[in-house]
Design a protein around this motif. Structure first.
Motif, PDB file in Angstrom:
ATOM      1  N   ASN A  59      19.412  66.988  44.971  1.00  0.00           N
ATOM      2  CA  ASN A  59      19.378  68.303  45.616  1.00  0.00           C
ATOM      3  C   ASN A  59      18.216  68.455  46.564  1.00  0.00           C
ATOM      4  OD1 ASN A  59      21.616  69.132  44.306  1.00  0.00           O
ATOM      5  ND2 ASN A  59      20.532  70.267  42.699  1.00  0.00           N
ATOM      6  N   SER A  60      17.110  67.836  46.204  1.00  0.00           N
ATOM      7  CA  SER A  60      15.928  68.053  47.027  1.00  0.00           C
ATOM      8  C   SER A  60      16.113  67.516  48.421  1.00  0.00           C
ATOM      9  CB  SER A  60      14.709  67.419  46.379  1.00  0.00           C
ATOM     10  OG  SER A  60      14.806  66.019  46.469  1.00  0.00           O
ATOM     11  N   ASP A  85      19.725  70.320  49.846  1.00  0.00           N
ATOM     12  CA  ASP A  85      19.894  71.761  49.853  1.00  0.00           C
ATOM     13  C   ASP A  85      18.947  72.445  50.829  1.00  0.00           C
ATOM     14  OD1 ASP A  85      20.695  73.717  46.910  1.00  0.00           O
ATOM     15  OD2 ASP A  85      21.003  74.060  49.058  1.00  0.00           O
ATOM     16  N   ALA A  86      19.430  72.834  52.000  1.00  0.00           N
ATOM     17  CA  ALA A  86      18.553  73.454  52.979  1.00  0.00           C
ATOM     18  C   ALA A  86      18.246  74.884  52.601  1.00  0.00           C
ATOM     19  CB  ALA A  86      19.190  73.399  54.352  1.00  0.00           C
ATOM     20  N   ASN A  88      18.128  76.372  49.443  1.00  0.00           N
ATOM     21  CA  ASN A  88      17.255  76.599  48.299  1.00  0.00           C
ATOM     22  C   ASN A  88      16.074  75.658  48.351  1.00  0.00           C
ATOM     23  OD1 ASN A  88      18.845  78.601  47.190  1.00  0.00           O
ATOM     24  ND2 ASN A  88      20.226  77.074  46.321  1.00  0.00           N
ATOM     25  N   LEU A  89      15.152  75.933  49.247  1.00  0.00           N
ATOM     26  CA  LEU A  89      13.972  75.090  49.367  1.00  0.00           C
ATOM     27  C   LEU A  89      13.081  75.298  48.162  1.00  0.00           C
ATOM     28  CD1 LEU A  89      12.767  75.433  53.045  1.00  0.00           C
ATOM     29  CD2 LEU A  89      13.549  73.370  51.915  1.00  0.00           C
ATOM     30  N   PRO A  90      12.721  74.211  47.497  1.00  0.00           N
ATOM     31  CA  PRO A  90      11.738  74.362  46.424  1.00  0.00           C
ATOM     32  C   PRO A  90      10.371  74.702  47.018  1.00  0.00           C
ATOM     33  CG  PRO A  90      12.488  72.071  46.610  1.00  0.00           C
ATOM     34  CD  PRO A  90      13.158  72.837  47.683  1.00  0.00           C
ATOM     35  N   PRO A  91       9.457  75.196  46.205  1.00  0.00           N
ATOM     36  CA  PRO A  91       8.134  75.536  46.734  1.00  0.00           C
ATOM     37  C   PRO A  91       7.422  74.295  47.278  1.00  0.00           C
ATOM     38  CG  PRO A  91       8.216  75.832  44.342  1.00  0.00           C
ATOM     39  CD  PRO A  91       9.585  75.524  44.789  1.00  0.00           C
ATOM     40  N   PRO A  92       6.464  74.476  48.177  1.00  0.00           N
ATOM     41  CA  PRO A  92       5.821  73.343  48.844  1.00  0.00           C
ATOM     42  C   PRO A  92       5.240  72.321  47.867  1.00  0.00           C
ATOM     43  CG  PRO A  92       5.113  75.388  49.864  1.00  0.00           C
ATOM     44  CD  PRO A  92       5.962  75.766  48.706  1.00  0.00           C
ATOM     45  N   ILE A 117       7.825  69.711  46.699  1.00  0.00           N
ATOM     46  CA  ILE A 117       8.176  68.746  47.740  1.00  0.00           C
ATOM     47  C   ILE A 117       7.016  67.784  47.960  1.00  0.00           C
ATOM     48  CG2 ILE A 117       8.934  68.420  50.111  1.00  0.00           C
ATOM     49  CD1 ILE A 117      10.110  71.132  50.104  1.00  0.00           C
ATOM     50  N   ASN A 156      11.666  64.635  53.501  1.00  0.00           N
ATOM     51  CA  ASN A 156      10.876  65.586  52.721  1.00  0.00           C
ATOM     52  C   ASN A 156       9.751  66.207  53.523  1.00  0.00           C
ATOM     53  OD1 ASN A 156      12.028  66.047  50.231  1.00  0.00           O
ATOM     54  ND2 ASN A 156      11.245  64.158  49.356  1.00  0.00           N
ATOM     55  N   ARG A 170      11.269  69.068  55.162  1.00  0.00           N
ATOM     56  CA  ARG A 170      11.503  70.140  54.210  1.00  0.00           C
ATOM     57  C   ARG A 170      10.192  70.786  53.782  1.00  0.00           C
ATOM     58  NH1 ARG A 170      14.168  69.679  49.690  1.00  0.00           N
ATOM     59  NH2 ARG A 170      15.841  71.101  50.219  1.00  0.00           N
ATOM     60  N   ALA A 171       9.157  69.986  53.686  1.00  0.00           N
ATOM     61  CA  ALA A 171       7.863  70.538  53.308  1.00  0.00           C
ATOM     62  C   ALA A 171       7.393  71.502  54.397  1.00  0.00           C
ATOM     63  CB  ALA A 171       6.836  69.428  53.122  1.00  0.00           C
ATOM     64  N   SER A 193       9.388  74.592  53.996  1.00  0.00           N
ATOM     65  CA  SER A 193       9.006  75.294  52.773  1.00  0.00           C
ATOM     66  C   SER A 193       7.672  76.010  52.928  1.00  0.00           C
ATOM     67  CB  SER A 193       8.950  74.292  51.618  1.00  0.00           C
ATOM     68  OG  SER A 193       8.560  74.933  50.433  1.00  0.00           O
ATOM     69  N   VAL A 194       6.729  75.352  53.567  1.00  0.00           N
ATOM     70  CA  VAL A 194       5.408  75.955  53.672  1.00  0.00           C
ATOM     71  C   VAL A 194       5.424  77.114  54.673  1.00  0.00           C
ATOM     72  CG1 VAL A 194       4.214  74.632  55.490  1.00  0.00           C
ATOM     73  CG2 VAL A 194       3.021  75.217  53.409  1.00  0.00           C
ATOM     74  N   LYS A 196       8.041  79.025  55.243  1.00  0.00           N
ATOM     75  CA  LYS A 196       8.716  80.114  54.533  1.00  0.00           C
ATOM     76  C   LYS A 196       7.735  80.819  53.604  1.00  0.00           C
ATOM     77  CE  LYS A 196      12.949  80.465  51.652  1.00  0.00           C
ATOM     78  NZ  LYS A 196      13.127  81.837  51.716  1.00  0.00           N
ATOM     79  N   ALA A 197       6.973  80.035  52.860  1.00  0.00           N
ATOM     80  CA  ALA A 197       5.996  80.632  51.951  1.00  0.00           C
ATOM     81  C   ALA A 197       4.994  81.466  52.743  1.00  0.00           C
ATOM     82  CB  ALA A 197       5.287  79.545  51.150  1.00  0.00           C
ATOM     83  N   ARG A 216      -2.040  73.073  57.013  1.00  0.00           N
ATOM     84  CA  ARG A 216      -0.988  72.321  56.324  1.00  0.00           C
ATOM     85  C   ARG A 216      -0.082  71.596  57.305  1.00  0.00           C
ATOM     86  NH1 ARG A 216       0.802  74.205  51.012  1.00  0.00           N
ATOM     87  NH2 ARG A 216      -0.812  75.622  50.280  1.00  0.00           N
TER      88      ARG A 216
END
Lengths: 525, 478
Positions: A481-482, A485-486, A488-492, A495, B183, B186-187, B190-191, B193-194, B426
């Motif tokens: 999934n990681s 899944d665009a 439901n991004l897991p927290p930084p 990742i 990744n 994605r990082a 993700s960052v 977004k946070a 970051r």
């Protein structure tokens, strides 16, 4: 608070006091082990046991207790040196031990307040065993030391033992035993599952049922104490009685000493060096990860270097410098026909080509390799490790291959554990242990199917496996999934941890290539 | 290592016409088109199953253990060379561009395939390619006469085993590297977004509470901006009623942290469309040529100023459309994924304007950090652009009115500063990581070639060979 809690508190508080003096958990454990040994040996010389002391005159517990200040410190060092020269359990505990406690006043408190005040021999084995184990685990967490690599997480060990279901009367060996986790878990399992063991069975279990080999001396010391505190193996006093009996019966001193050493449950050695004559009913082991051997070799130029050794063994299928592949071959050789093994191996064992392929093909033919548990990352103290557990049974010679089906449980994909905030617990392994069906493997049922593609348990036929490129057992079917899944991004942090794991994987692989390339280049010169 | 070298035709049959394996017309065989062979991997897919009668003429023919060498450009240069394996009934047919090489008893197929995959060998083959442009092929004679090392079979086995050990490791490293690249993206996401949701740095509200001091709620910030907006409207001397910016319907919007407030883009910035190309002008208008930004220059989170074109504009147009540092650029449309993307102008080019497909938003005061706003628009703002944009096949666009109504969450100014600083930190680390990973990927490809070279130089494999291994290798080979 209960007795148990009180004792554990006390042990910890002394540890913290000494930590301020610069002692690591490892140092503390070393001192504790030596002092506990002396005190316990002394307790057994008192009535009602009144056994002869294994400790040479003038070096025993009372001799320490009677001193103070610099005298104490001097004498303590002398005790460590003198006892390190002995054989048997004493030798294992004291060999190369050093005093790390700089302040004699604190040493005095350790001796007089912490150790002397308790009666350790009479204390419940579980109590002192658990307290010691707690310190061992803390030691493993101390990232400044390398101790983490000798520690397999306890929930994993317990789950493996529950699948393997050892029985009293059999023999178990761990050729890379570290601090003895597997052996002691098996011991606990057997004493709990068979509370009505006969006296013979109990004695067999205590003295002959468990064997460990560990390559580094300091860790062997910790394992020896760990076992002693849990009531496994002969005590130093027992060994002394044996030694005197042998001498009395006419044996020479050297022979008597050698005989005593063989009675110990753990010994310091490089297990891969030699197979030896003994064969075992069960092997449970987590060989050290990483390429480098811990052996320092002095080269012809008089320099020390760490070698990645290739062992020349007749019983091996292929010659390789890959330590974990060698352990797999060694484990199979250690087993009796019908013997069973559970081995923790890194991914390389499953996919590496060349010698790896030769070994996998031979293993699938000559043994029934029936289960593969793919472990999640973030559970070992050695970071970024991608590991698995292989379960297999050694079979007699046959023209047909023995492995029919390999059952795989994927506990890795989409699982995120860490050492601090999201520790793996025994309950995370419950589903695996249940599906493993230790009671009857023929009754296993896959949870995966075309209609349920997200389930974690499925079987691969032998024919499928050997057709795979390089006969790779690096089997995955779940979508990661990681990576997909665009939304439901897991927290930084999650990742970032995955990036670190992959960086370590890439680094390890390339270092492996580099190691072999450099060795080749050296040899040509 | 002094291995004897021999011409390939002496140790193998180059271009044998038929398989040695008996095969009937109605038997099934594996068909391998060019696409079935992987590049540089010495692997091929399972291909398709066909009846022998249908493929035995008009295609190349081969059997298990043959080496397939693609002779045509660019397949040869790309390394489409492999041993044929696991063919149905042991026989296959495939692209006519495969030159089939059948090793004799003194040559291992895997040894040959790895040898041919070396860069040097492929480079030499390329240099003798002949034929029409786009149809260049390696002549058969090159392959026949190619001198290859021919150590004893046992040594060849060892070389191949050592190569496969190293190659499997390199492939694992490469797979890890690819995952890292994915990744890192994605990082980044993700960052960001946070950051724009208030989960990255401590809230100003929380910090103030801990330090027992008051703080400026974003409402106050917003008030200041509104005052400035009103003043500017008045200064511009416009007629009619001043229209306050309508607040967004906060109930329909996601919750925001303490101290933040929802507002709209038009409430905090002056939005301006750009210059239409080919605008009709009266003959007497004086124009001059100035640089301008197009959609292609405005990327998501960055500007690509490699190619900046020029356009003719009047003095008043230039005055109105000239970009100032801090202006936030938005793309009006294009592909769906370009919609609304943009970045902050930092004054890289003097007197630069923008075309009509690029909007610019100029914040009324210094109370909103442009980077925060742009990052918001590029991440969580995307949903709004998608929903409110006009979609035709493949194209999407957003009107100025809709852009103006973009709901924007405002953190307190101090918090904005912290967020922007942290994100810059970051993101720069991630960018560095990306660079490193790219380099590593390239170096790994080089390492694979170095491993091949070492293998055929004889430096990859130790000399001694234990007897047990030899015995097992013979077993494995059969």
């Amino acid at each position: 608070m209960s007795e148990a809690e009180r004792l554990v508190q006390k042990l910890w508080s002394y540890c913290h006091v000494l930590k301020d003096d610069g002692l690591s958990y490892g140092d503390y454990l070393e001192q504790l082990s030596c002092l506990l040994f002396l005190k316990m040996a002394h307790e057994q010389t008192l009535p009602p046991l009144s056994r002869p002391s294994p400790v040479p005159d003038g070096y025993d517990w009372p001799s320490l207790l009677s001193k103070d200040g610099d005298d104490l410190e001097r004498h303590y060092r002398a005790v460590l040196t003198q006892l390190g020269k002995q054989h048997g359990l004493m030798g294992v505990v004291f060999r190369k031990a050093q005093n790390h406690v700089q302040d004699p006043a604190k040493l005095r408190r350790l001796v007089a307040d912490l150790i002397d005040r308790e009666n350790w021999v009479l204390m419940d084995a579980d109590l002192k065993g658990d307290a010691y184990e707690g310190l061992l685990e803390r030691n493993a967490q101390d990232t400044k030391s390398a101790a983490g690599q000798y520690f397999t997480p306890r929930p994993l060990i317990d789950a493996i033992v529950e699948c393997m279901q050892p029985t009293p009367g059999g023999t178990i060996i761990d050729p890379a035993c570290g601090t003895g986790g597997f052996l002691l878990s098996a011991h606990t399992y057997m004493t709990r599952k068979h509370p009505n063991m006969s006296r013979e069975e109990r004695e067999h279990l205590r003295l002959h049922g468990l064997r460990g080999v560990e390559i580094t001396q300091p860790v062997t010391r910790l394992c020896a104490m760990n076992m002693l505190l849990h009531g496994v193996g002969p005590s130093a006093v027992e060994l002394e009685q044996q030694r005197r009996a042998l001498l009395k019966s006419g044996k020479k001193a050297d022979d008597a000493d050698a005989a005593i050493d063989r009675m110990l449950p753990v010994r310091r050695d490089d297990a891969l060096r030699e197979l030896g004559a003994e064969r075992f009913d069960m092997v449970l082991t987590n060989p050290p990860f990483g390429r480098k051997s811990s052996i320092q070799v002095v080269t012809e130029e008089g320099e020390t270097e760490r070698e990645s050794i290739t062992y020349e063994r007749e019983d091996f299928w292929a010659s390789t410098s890959n330590k974990q592949l060698n352990f797999v071959q060694h484990v199979k050789s250690l087993l009796k026909i019908g013997g069973r093994a559970a081995v923790v191996v890194p991914d390389n064992v499953l996919f590496e080509g060349g010698a790896g392929e030769t070994i996998r093909r031979a293993l699938l033919r000559e043994c029934d390799v029936h289960t593969l548990l793919r472990l999640p990352t973030g559970i070992f103290y050695a970071q970024g490790v991608k590991a698995n557990v292989l379960f297999l049974e050694r079979k007699p010679a046959s023209k047909d291959p023995w492995t029919k089906k390999l059952w795989v449980y994927d506990l890795r994909t989409n699982q995120h554990f860490t050492l601090k905030t999201q520790r793996m617990e025994r309950k995370n392994l419950d589903e695996f242990v249940r599906l493993y069906r230790a009671d009857n493997r023929t009754k296993r049922k896959a949870t995966w199917s075309e209609e349920t593609p997200d389930e974690r348990w499925r079987a691969y036929e032998y024919a499928e496996l050997i057709e795979r490129d390089k006969c790779s057992l690096d089997l995955f079917w779940l979508r990661d999934n990681s990576l997909m899944d665009a939304d439901n991004l897991p927290p930084p942090e999650v990742i970032a941890a995955e990036i670190v794991d992959d960086l370590k994987t890439a680094l390890e692989q390339i270092e492996g290539v580099l190691g072999d390339l450099s060795r080749g280049a050296d040899q040509v010169e | 290592m002094n291995w004897p070298r021999r011409a390939l035709c002496d140790v193998a049959s180059v271009g044998p016409p038929q398989p040695n394996v008996p095969i009937g017309d109605h038997s099934e065989v594996t068909f391998l088109p060019m696409a079935a062979v992987e590049e540089l991997n010495n692997r091929h897919s399972d291909g398709e199953t066909r009846k022998w009668a249908d493929v035995r003429s008009g295609f190349s023919r081969f059997q298990n253990g043959d080496v397939l060498f693609s002779k045509i450009t660019p397949c040869m240069e790309n390394g489409k060379i492999t041993v044929a394996r696991r063919l149905k009934n042991g026989v296959g047919a495939g692209s006519t561009e495969f030159l089939v090489i059948r090793p004799g008893p003194d040559l291992l197929a895997e040894f040959l395939a790895h040898y041919l995959l070396q860069e040097d060998v492929r480079r030499a083959a390329k240099s003798v390619m002949a034929g029409a442009v786009g149809q260049q092929r390696v002549p058969r004679s090159f392959v026949e006469q190619l001198k290859i090392p021919t150590p004893p079979i046992a040594s060849q086995h060892r070389v191949v085993a050592a190569l496969e050990t190293q190659i499997s490791r390199l492939e694992a490293a490469q797979a890890a590297t690819l995952r890292i690249s994915v990744n890192i993206s994605r990082a980044r996401a993700s960052v960001l977004k946070a950051g724009v949701e208030g989960h990255l740095v401590p809230l100003e509200a929380d910090v103030a509470r801990k330090q027992r001091r008051p703080y400026e709620h974003a409402n106050v910030l917003l008030e200041r901006i509104q005052r400035q907006r009103r003043l500017r409207w008045a200064d511009a001397g416009a007629n009619g009623q001043y229209k306050e910016a309508a607040p967004p319907n906060a109930a329909a919007l996601p919750p925001i942290p303490d101290g933040w407030v929802w507002t709209t883009l038009e409430a905090i910035a002056a939005i301006q469309g750009g210059l239409a190309k080919g605008k009709k002008r009266a003959g007497k208008d004086l124009v001059r040529s100035v640089p301008y930004l197009r959609v292609a220059n405005v990327q998501r989170g960055s500007l690509d100023l490699a190619e900046v074109k020029h356009i003719e504009a009047t003095a008043s147009e230039i005055a109105q459309l000239r970009l100032m540092p801090g202006d936030i650029l938005f793309n009006e449309g294009g592909d769906r994924d370009k919609l609304g993307r943009g970045w902050v102008w930092e004054g890289q080019i003097p007197e630069c304007i923008h075309q009509n497909h690029v909007f610019r938003a100029r914040i009324f005061t210094g109370d909103v950090l442009p980077k925060f706003l742009s990052w918001y628009a590029n991440t969580n703002g995307q949903r709004y652009f998608f929903d409110e944009g006009k979609h035709t096949t493949n194209l999407a666009s957003i009107s100025k009115a809709k852009l103006s109504a973009l709901p924007v969450p405002l953190p307190p100014l101090e918090e904005q500063r912290r967020i922007v600083a942290e994100l810059e930190d970051r993101l720069s680390v991630l960018a560095k990581c990306e660079e490193t990973v790219s380099r590593v990927s390239m170096r790994s490809a080089g390492l694979r070639q170095a491993v091949l070279k070492a293998a055929f130089n004889g430096t990859l494999v130790p000399d001694s060979i234990p007897t047990s291994e030899h015995k097992h290798m013979q077993g494995a080979a059969s």
